[in-house]
Enzyme design. Structure first.
Site, mmCIF file in Angstrom:
data_model
loop_
_atom_site.group_PDB
_atom_site.id
_atom_site.type_symbol
_atom_site.label_atom_id
_atom_site.label_comp_id
_atom_site.label_asym_id
_atom_site.label_seq_id
_atom_site.Cartn_x
_atom_site.Cartn_y
_atom_site.Cartn_z
ATOM 1 N N SER A 176 0.835 -1.229 0.181
ATOM 2 C CA SER A 176 0.079 0.082 0.032
ATOM 3 C C SER A 176 1.029 1.250 -0.024
ATOM 4 O O SER A 176 2.147 1.137 0.090
ATOM 5 C CB SER A 176 -0.927 0.171 1.233
ATOM 6 O OG SER A 176 -0.032 0.209 2.427
ATOM 7 N N ASP A 194 -0.859 -1.604 -4.135
ATOM 8 C CA ASP A 194 -2.131 -1.692 -3.704
ATOM 9 C C ASP A 194 -3.038 -0.441 -3.700
ATOM 10 O O ASP A 194 -2.111 0.594 -2.943
ATOM 11 C CB ASP A 194 -2.216 -2.444 -2.309
ATOM 12 C CG ASP A 194 -3.702 -2.890 -1.666
ATOM 13 O OD1 ASP A 194 -4.348 -3.056 -2.753
ATOM 14 O OD2 ASP A 194 -3.661 -3.038 -0.782
ATOM 15 N N HIS A 195 -4.148 -0.015 -3.992
ATOM 16 C CA HIS A 195 -4.654 1.216 -3.833
ATOM 17 C C HIS A 195 -4.056 2.540 -4.117
ATOM 18 O O HIS A 195 -3.766 3.511 -3.350
ATOM 19 C CB HIS A 195 -5.236 1.346 -2.494
ATOM 20 C CG HIS A 195 -6.404 0.278 -2.257
ATOM 21 N ND1 HIS A 195 -7.465 0.340 -2.600
ATOM 22 C CD2 HIS A 195 -6.437 -0.941 -1.540
ATOM 23 C CE1 HIS A 195 -8.361 -0.731 -2.297
ATOM 24 N NE2 HIS A 195 -7.687 -1.265 -1.571
ATOM 25 N N GLY A 238 -10.835 -6.889 0.570
ATOM 26 C CA GLY A 238 -11.260 -7.090 1.885
ATOM 27 C C GLY A 238 -11.580 -8.477 1.924
ATOM 28 O O GLY A 238 -12.613 -8.741 2.526
ATOM 29 N N THR A 255 -5.319 -8.458 6.620
ATOM 30 C CA THR A 255 -5.966 -8.401 7.844
ATOM 31 C C THR A 255 -5.537 -9.923 8.567
ATOM 32 O O THR A 255 -4.918 -10.002 9.700
ATOM 33 C CB THR A 255 -7.368 -8.334 8.196
ATOM 34 O OG1 THR A 255 -7.390 -6.977 7.727
ATOM 35 C CG2 THR A 255 -7.911 -8.286 9.475
HETATM 36 P P1 13P Z 1 -8.417 -7.430 4.409
HETATM 37 O O1 13P Z 1 -8.301 -6.418 5.275
HETATM 38 O O2 13P Z 1 -9.990 -8.080 4.484
HETATM 39 O O3 13P Z 1 -7.281 -8.319 4.469
HETATM 40 O O4 13P Z 1 -8.085 -6.611 2.847
HETATM 41 C C1 13P Z 1 -6.975 -6.380 2.450
HETATM 42 C C2 13P Z 1 -7.208 -5.601 1.041
HETATM 43 O O5 13P Z 1 -8.145 -5.750 0.144
HETATM 44 C C3 13P Z 1 -5.899 -4.799 0.538
HETATM 45 O O6 13P Z 1 -6.163 -4.161 -0.661
HETATM 46 O O1 G3H Z 2 -5.816 -1.514 1.673
HETATM 47 C C1 G3H Z 2 -5.665 -2.178 2.794
HETATM 48 C C2 G3H Z 2 -4.711 -3.085 2.966
HETATM 49 O O2 G3H Z 2 -4.983 -3.655 4.372
HETATM 50 C C3 G3H Z 2 -3.525 -2.003 3.493
HETATM 51 O O3 G3H Z 2 -3.509 -1.441 4.579
HETATM 52 O O4 G3H Z 2 -3.064 1.277 4.175
HETATM 53 O O5 G3H Z 2 -2.900 0.161 6.300
HETATM 54 O O6 G3H Z 2 -1.054 -0.641 4.635
HETATM 55 P P1 G3H Z 2 -2.626 -0.131 5.288
HETATM 56 ZN ZN ZN Z 3 -7.806 -3.260 -0.709
#
Ligand code: 13P
Ligand code: G3H
Ligand code: ZN
Length: 332
Positions: free
Chosen positions: A50, A83-84, A227, A272
Protein backbone atom coordinates in the site's frame (compact mmCIF):
# COMPACT_ATOMS: atom_id res chain seq x y z
CA UNK A 1 15.24 -14.02 -12.23
CA UNK A 2 13.14 -10.88 -12.46
CA UNK A 3 9.67 -9.96 -11.29
CA UNK A 4 6.82 -10.69 -13.71
CA UNK A 5 3.84 -8.54 -14.71
CA UNK A 6 0.75 -9.52 -12.71
CA UNK A 7 -1.22 -10.04 -15.93
CA UNK A 8 0.95 -13.10 -16.72
CA UNK A 9 -0.16 -14.71 -13.45
CA UNK A 10 -3.83 -13.75 -13.81
CA UNK A 11 -4.03 -14.97 -17.42
CA UNK A 12 -2.62 -18.33 -16.36
CA UNK A 13 -5.03 -18.46 -13.40
CA UNK A 14 -7.97 -17.76 -15.74
CA UNK A 15 -6.85 -20.41 -18.23
CA UNK A 16 -6.64 -22.96 -15.45
CA UNK A 17 -9.56 -21.88 -13.25
CA UNK A 18 -7.81 -20.83 -10.06
CA UNK A 19 -7.36 -17.66 -7.98
CA UNK A 20 -4.19 -15.98 -6.74
CA UNK A 21 -3.92 -14.47 -3.25
CA UNK A 22 -2.39 -11.00 -3.13
CA UNK A 23 -0.75 -10.52 0.24
CA UNK A 24 0.24 -7.14 1.68
CA UNK A 25 3.75 -6.58 3.00
CA UNK A 26 5.53 -3.92 5.03
CA UNK A 27 8.81 -5.60 5.96
CA UNK A 28 11.27 -8.41 5.32
CA UNK A 29 9.57 -10.97 7.56
CA UNK A 30 6.24 -10.69 5.72
CA UNK A 31 7.95 -11.16 2.36
CA UNK A 32 9.78 -14.18 3.77
CA UNK A 33 6.52 -15.65 5.10
CA UNK A 34 4.90 -15.42 1.67
CA UNK A 35 7.93 -16.98 -0.01
CA UNK A 36 8.08 -19.81 2.57
CA UNK A 37 4.42 -20.61 1.82
CA UNK A 38 4.92 -20.29 -1.94
CA UNK A 39 7.92 -22.61 -1.99
CA UNK A 40 6.16 -25.18 0.19
CA UNK A 41 3.06 -25.18 -2.01
CA UNK A 42 4.70 -24.40 -5.39
CA UNK A 43 2.52 -21.32 -5.88
CA UNK A 44 2.80 -18.23 -8.06
CA UNK A 45 2.99 -15.10 -5.90
CA UNK A 46 1.49 -11.62 -5.81
CA UNK A 47 3.08 -9.37 -3.21
CA UNK A 48 1.47 -5.98 -2.75
CA UNK A 49 2.39 -2.78 -0.95
CA UNK A 50 0.00 0.00 0.00
CA UNK A 51 1.06 3.65 -0.01
CA UNK A 52 1.45 3.33 3.76
CA UNK A 53 3.66 0.25 3.31
CA UNK A 54 5.87 2.07 0.81
CA UNK A 55 6.46 4.97 3.16
CA UNK A 56 6.93 2.68 6.19
CA UNK A 57 9.47 0.40 4.52
CA UNK A 58 10.90 2.93 2.04
CA UNK A 59 10.80 2.07 -1.65
CA UNK A 60 14.48 1.20 -1.92
CA UNK A 61 14.37 -1.36 0.88
CA UNK A 62 11.20 -2.83 -0.58
CA UNK A 63 12.64 -3.05 -4.10
CA UNK A 64 15.76 -4.85 -2.96
CA UNK A 65 13.82 -7.21 -0.68
CA UNK A 66 11.59 -8.17 -3.60
CA UNK A 67 14.59 -8.70 -5.86
CA UNK A 68 16.09 -10.90 -3.14
CA UNK A 69 12.87 -12.96 -3.06
CA UNK A 70 13.09 -13.44 -6.85
CA UNK A 71 16.82 -14.23 -6.74
CA UNK A 72 16.41 -16.81 -3.97
CA UNK A 73 13.38 -18.49 -5.57
CA UNK A 74 13.91 -18.55 -9.34
CA UNK A 75 11.30 -21.29 -9.82
CA UNK A 76 8.50 -19.09 -8.39
CA UNK A 77 7.02 -16.30 -10.55
CA UNK A 78 6.48 -13.18 -8.45
CA UNK A 79 4.52 -10.02 -9.27
CA UNK A 80 5.01 -6.84 -7.26
CA UNK A 81 1.85 -4.75 -7.07
CA UNK A 82 0.96 -1.25 -5.85
CA UNK A 83 -2.17 -1.65 -3.72
CA UNK A 84 -4.72 1.21 -3.88
CA UNK A 85 -2.75 3.82 -5.78
CA UNK A 86 -4.57 7.08 -5.06
CA UNK A 87 -3.25 9.02 -8.06
CA UNK A 88 -1.47 8.55 -11.36
CA UNK A 89 1.71 9.93 -9.74
CA UNK A 90 1.65 7.22 -7.06
CA UNK A 91 1.33 4.57 -9.77
CA UNK A 92 4.10 6.12 -11.86
CA UNK A 93 6.48 6.27 -8.89
CA UNK A 94 5.73 2.60 -8.20
CA UNK A 95 6.58 1.74 -11.81
CA UNK A 96 9.83 3.71 -11.44
CA UNK A 97 10.61 1.59 -8.38
CA UNK A 98 10.23 -1.67 -10.30
CA UNK A 99 6.64 -2.61 -9.45
CA UNK A 100 5.30 -4.84 -12.23
CA UNK A 101 1.67 -4.01 -11.54
CA UNK A 102 -0.28 -1.06 -10.16
CA UNK A 103 -3.77 -0.46 -8.87
CA UNK A 104 -5.14 2.91 -9.88
CA UNK A 105 -8.02 3.21 -7.45
CA UNK A 106 -9.95 6.03 -9.07
CA UNK A 107 -13.16 4.97 -7.35
CA UNK A 108 -12.04 7.45 -4.71
CA UNK A 109 -10.55 10.89 -5.18
CA UNK A 110 -6.86 11.45 -4.52
CA UNK A 111 -7.57 11.84 -0.78
CA UNK A 112 -8.31 8.10 -0.75
CA UNK A 113 -11.57 8.79 1.08
CA UNK A 114 -14.16 10.62 -1.04
CA UNK A 115 -16.08 8.68 -3.71
CA UNK A 116 -15.27 10.11 -7.15
CA UNK A 117 -17.30 10.57 -10.34
CA UNK A 118 -17.35 8.00 -13.16
CA UNK A 119 -15.60 10.53 -15.44
CA UNK A 120 -12.78 11.17 -12.95
CA UNK A 121 -12.28 7.43 -12.51
CA UNK A 122 -12.07 6.82 -16.27
CA UNK A 123 -9.71 9.76 -16.87
CA UNK A 124 -7.19 8.90 -14.17
CA UNK A 125 -7.31 5.16 -14.88
CA UNK A 126 -6.82 5.67 -18.61
CA UNK A 127 -3.84 7.92 -17.95
CA UNK A 128 -2.22 5.12 -15.92
CA UNK A 129 -3.17 2.40 -18.43
CA UNK A 130 -1.57 4.32 -21.32
CA UNK A 131 1.79 4.64 -19.59
CA UNK A 132 1.77 1.28 -17.80
CA UNK A 133 0.84 -0.77 -20.85
CA UNK A 134 3.58 0.86 -22.90
CA UNK A 135 5.99 -0.60 -20.33
CA UNK A 136 4.30 -4.00 -19.95
CA UNK A 137 3.02 -3.15 -16.47
CA UNK A 138 -0.40 -4.50 -15.42
CA UNK A 139 -3.20 -2.19 -14.25
CA UNK A 140 -5.93 -3.00 -11.76
CA UNK A 141 -8.77 -0.48 -11.44
CA UNK A 142 -11.84 -0.24 -9.22
CA UNK A 143 -15.46 0.55 -9.95
CA UNK A 144 -17.89 0.98 -7.05
CA UNK A 145 -16.59 1.70 -3.54
CA UNK A 146 -15.71 -0.77 -0.82
CA UNK A 147 -17.47 -0.28 2.52
CA UNK A 148 -15.82 -0.27 5.87
CA UNK A 149 -13.22 1.27 8.08
CA UNK A 150 -12.26 4.90 8.25
CA UNK A 151 -8.54 4.18 8.74
CA UNK A 152 -6.20 3.92 5.80
CA UNK A 153 -7.56 3.84 2.25
CA UNK A 154 -11.35 3.71 2.06
CA UNK A 155 -14.47 5.83 2.13
CA UNK A 156 -15.72 4.36 5.43
CA UNK A 157 -19.15 3.68 3.92
CA UNK A 158 -21.72 1.74 5.95
CA UNK A 159 -25.40 0.76 5.66
CA UNK A 160 -27.41 2.24 2.80
CA UNK A 161 -24.49 4.39 1.69
CA UNK A 162 -22.34 1.27 1.21
CA UNK A 163 -25.17 -0.44 -0.69
CA UNK A 164 -25.46 2.56 -3.00
CA UNK A 165 -21.78 2.18 -3.91
CA UNK A 166 -21.83 -1.53 -4.80
CA UNK A 167 -20.55 -2.15 -8.33
CA UNK A 168 -23.16 -1.64 -11.04
CA UNK A 169 -22.64 -4.30 -13.78
CA UNK A 170 -23.63 -1.85 -16.57
CA UNK A 171 -21.11 0.66 -15.34
CA UNK A 172 -18.44 -2.05 -14.95
CA UNK A 173 -18.90 -3.07 -18.58
CA UNK A 174 -18.68 0.53 -19.79
CA UNK A 175 -15.67 1.22 -17.54
CA UNK A 176 -13.58 -1.64 -18.91
CA UNK A 177 -14.41 -0.59 -22.50
CA UNK A 178 -13.41 3.00 -21.63
CA UNK A 179 -10.15 2.20 -19.79
CA UNK A 180 -8.80 -1.19 -21.00
CA UNK A 181 -7.70 -2.07 -17.47
CA UNK A 182 -6.41 -5.64 -17.00
CA UNK A 183 -8.10 -6.39 -13.71
CA UNK A 184 -11.15 -4.90 -12.03
CA UNK A 185 -11.81 -4.63 -8.31
CA UNK A 186 -15.51 -4.81 -7.55
CA UNK A 187 -17.52 -3.75 -4.51
CA UNK A 188 -19.77 -6.64 -3.48
CA UNK A 189 -20.18 -6.03 0.24
CA UNK A 190 -16.66 -6.62 1.57
CA UNK A 191 -14.60 -4.04 3.44
CA UNK A 192 -11.04 -3.70 4.68
CA UNK A 193 -9.92 -4.61 8.18
CA UNK A 194 -10.99 -7.03 10.92
CA UNK A 195 -14.50 -5.65 11.52
CA UNK A 196 -16.38 -6.56 8.37
CA UNK A 197 -19.49 -8.29 9.70
CA UNK A 198 -21.03 -8.73 13.17
CA UNK A 199 -22.53 -12.12 12.23
CA UNK A 200 -21.59 -14.78 9.68
CA UNK A 201 -22.33 -13.08 6.35
CA UNK A 202 -25.14 -14.45 4.18
CA UNK A 203 -26.21 -13.64 0.62
CA UNK A 204 -27.96 -10.50 1.86
CA UNK A 205 -24.66 -8.78 2.70
CA UNK A 206 -22.08 -10.60 0.58
CA UNK A 207 -23.38 -10.21 -2.97
CA UNK A 208 -21.72 -13.11 -4.75
CA UNK A 209 -24.49 -12.99 -7.40
CA UNK A 210 -23.10 -9.58 -8.45
CA UNK A 211 -19.78 -11.28 -9.24
CA UNK A 212 -21.58 -13.78 -11.47
CA UNK A 213 -23.42 -10.99 -13.28
CA UNK A 214 -20.26 -8.89 -13.80
CA UNK A 215 -18.30 -11.93 -14.97
CA UNK A 216 -20.99 -12.83 -17.51
CA UNK A 217 -20.69 -9.30 -18.95
CA UNK A 218 -16.87 -9.19 -18.76
CA UNK A 219 -15.63 -12.75 -19.28
CA UNK A 220 -12.14 -11.55 -20.27
CA UNK A 221 -11.54 -9.18 -17.35
CA UNK A 222 -9.85 -10.54 -14.25
CA UNK A 223 -12.01 -9.73 -11.23
CA UNK A 224 -10.46 -8.76 -7.90
CA UNK A 225 -11.93 -9.21 -4.43
CA UNK A 226 -10.63 -6.72 -1.88
CA UNK A 227 -11.29 -7.03 1.83
CA UNK A 228 -11.10 -10.81 1.55
CA UNK A 229 -9.65 -11.75 4.90
CA UNK A 230 -11.65 -14.48 6.59
CA UNK A 231 -10.86 -13.22 10.12
CA UNK A 232 -10.64 -16.73 11.60
CA UNK A 233 -12.09 -17.00 15.12
CA UNK A 234 -9.07 -19.06 16.18
CA UNK A 235 -6.66 -16.21 15.36
CA UNK A 236 -8.78 -13.72 17.33
CA UNK A 237 -8.88 -16.26 20.19
CA UNK A 238 -5.06 -16.47 20.34
CA UNK A 239 -4.78 -12.68 20.46
CA UNK A 240 -7.35 -12.48 23.27
CA UNK A 241 -5.85 -15.44 25.16
CA UNK A 242 -2.57 -13.55 25.42
CA UNK A 243 -3.84 -10.16 26.53
CA UNK A 244 -5.44 -8.73 23.39
CA UNK A 245 -8.89 -7.19 23.34
CA UNK A 246 -10.70 -7.90 20.10
CA UNK A 247 -14.50 -8.23 20.03
CA UNK A 248 -16.27 -11.01 18.14
CA UNK A 249 -16.13 -10.33 14.41
CA UNK A 250 -16.59 -12.12 11.08
CA UNK A 251 -14.80 -11.98 7.74
CA UNK A 252 -15.35 -13.39 4.27
CA UNK A 253 -15.74 -17.18 4.38
CA UNK A 254 -13.17 -18.99 2.23
CA UNK A 255 -16.06 -20.90 0.58
CA UNK A 256 -17.53 -17.60 -0.68
CA UNK A 257 -14.16 -16.73 -2.24
CA UNK A 258 -14.02 -20.18 -3.84
CA UNK A 259 -17.46 -19.52 -5.33
CA UNK A 260 -16.13 -16.21 -6.70
CA UNK A 261 -13.14 -18.00 -8.24
CA UNK A 262 -15.61 -20.12 -10.22
CA UNK A 263 -16.98 -16.85 -11.63
CA UNK A 264 -13.94 -14.89 -12.74
CA UNK A 265 -12.28 -13.81 -9.48
CA UNK A 266 -8.54 -14.17 -10.10
CA UNK A 267 -6.94 -11.93 -7.45
CA UNK A 268 -7.90 -12.09 -3.79
CA UNK A 269 -6.55 -9.44 -1.42
CA UNK A 270 -5.59 -10.58 2.07
CA UNK A 271 -3.85 -8.44 4.68
CA UNK A 272 -5.80 -8.54 7.95
CA UNK A 273 -5.55 -12.34 8.47
CA UNK A 274 -1.76 -12.09 8.32
CA UNK A 275 -1.75 -9.15 10.74
CA UNK A 276 -3.82 -11.25 13.16
CA UNK A 277 -1.49 -14.25 12.85
CA UNK A 278 1.62 -12.14 13.46
CA UNK A 279 0.12 -10.31 16.44
CA UNK A 280 -1.13 -13.51 18.07
CA UNK A 281 2.26 -15.19 17.74
CA UNK A 282 4.12 -12.20 19.19
CA UNK A 283 1.64 -11.80 22.06
CA UNK A 284 2.10 -15.49 22.91
CA UNK A 285 5.88 -15.13 23.24
CA UNK A 286 5.55 -11.94 25.28
CA UNK A 287 3.00 -13.55 27.61
CA UNK A 288 4.75 -16.89 28.03
CA UNK A 289 8.36 -15.65 28.11
CA UNK A 290 8.35 -12.10 29.47
CA UNK A 291 12.12 -12.30 29.98
CA UNK A 292 12.85 -12.53 26.23
CA UNK A 293 14.15 -9.46 24.44
CA UNK A 294 15.81 -10.74 21.24
CA UNK A 295 13.48 -9.71 18.37
CA UNK A 296 14.22 -13.02 16.65
CA UNK A 297 12.54 -14.85 19.53
CA UNK A 298 9.17 -13.38 18.55
CA UNK A 299 9.66 -12.51 14.87
CA UNK A 300 10.49 -16.12 13.95
CA UNK A 301 7.21 -17.53 15.34
CA UNK A 302 5.38 -14.54 13.83
CA UNK A 303 6.85 -15.36 10.43
CA UNK A 304 5.83 -19.01 10.74
CA UNK A 305 2.30 -18.04 11.85
CA UNK A 306 1.85 -15.79 8.81
CA UNK A 307 3.29 -18.45 6.49
CA UNK A 308 0.68 -20.92 7.80
CA UNK A 309 -2.16 -18.54 6.93
CA UNK A 310 -0.71 -17.77 3.48
CA UNK A 311 -0.19 -21.47 2.80
CA UNK A 312 -3.80 -22.27 3.71
CA UNK A 313 -5.08 -19.51 1.40
CA UNK A 314 -2.80 -20.62 -1.47
CA UNK A 315 -4.23 -24.12 -1.21
CA UNK A 316 -7.84 -22.90 -0.87
CA UNK A 317 -7.58 -20.48 -3.80
CA UNK A 318 -6.16 -23.22 -6.04
CA UNK A 319 -2.85 -21.54 -6.89
CA UNK A 320 -0.87 -24.29 -5.11
CA UNK A 321 0.95 -26.57 -7.54
CA UNK A 322 1.13 -24.02 -10.38
CA UNK A 323 4.27 -22.07 -9.41
CA UNK A 324 6.68 -23.76 -11.81
CA UNK A 325 4.08 -24.10 -14.58
CA UNK A 326 3.37 -20.46 -15.37
CA UNK A 327 5.01 -19.46 -18.67
CA UNK A 328 7.18 -16.65 -17.38
CA UNK A 329 7.61 -13.30 -19.10
CA UNK A 330 9.55 -10.47 -17.53
CA UNK A 331 8.88 -6.78 -18.16
CA UNK A 332 11.78 -6.86 -20.63
P1 13P B 1 -8.36 -7.35 4.31
O1 13P B 1 -8.34 -6.19 5.27
O2 13P B 1 -9.68 -8.06 4.35
O3 13P B 1 -7.24 -8.27 4.51
O4 13P B 1 -8.24 -6.74 2.82
C1 13P B 1 -7.01 -6.31 2.31
C2 13P B 1 -7.15 -5.58 1.03
O5 13P B 1 -8.17 -5.57 0.37
C3 13P B 1 -5.96 -4.83 0.56
O6 13P B 1 -6.21 -4.08 -0.59
O1 G3H C 1 -5.88 -1.49 1.68
C1 G3H C 1 -5.76 -2.07 2.75
C2 G3H C 1 -4.57 -2.86 3.09
O2 G3H C 1 -4.90 -3.70 4.18
C3 G3H C 1 -3.37 -1.99 3.39
O3 G3H C 1 -3.53 -1.30 4.58
O4 G3H C 1 -3.02 1.11 4.12
O5 G3H C 1 -2.84 0.14 6.43
O6 G3H C 1 -1.16 -0.47 4.67
P1 G3H C 1 -2.57 -0.05 4.96
ZN1 ZN D 1 -8.10 -3.20 -0.83
Amino acid sequence: MSLVPMRVLLDHAAENGYGVGAFNVNNMEQIQSIMMAAVETNSPVIVQASRGARSYSQDNYLRHLMLAAAELNPQIPIAMHQDHGNSAETCFSAIDQGFTSVMMDGSLQADGKSPSSYEYNVDVTKKVVDKAHALGVTVEAEIGCLGGIEDGHGAGLTGDEALAHLTDPDEAERFVADTHCDALAVAIGTSHGAYKFTTKPGDDVLKMDLIEEIHSRLPNTHLVMHGSSSVPAELIAIINQYGGEMPETYGVPVEAIQQGIKHGVRKINVDTDNRLAITGAIRKVFAESPGKFDPRDYLKPARVAMAEVVKARMIAFGQAGWGDKVPVKSLD
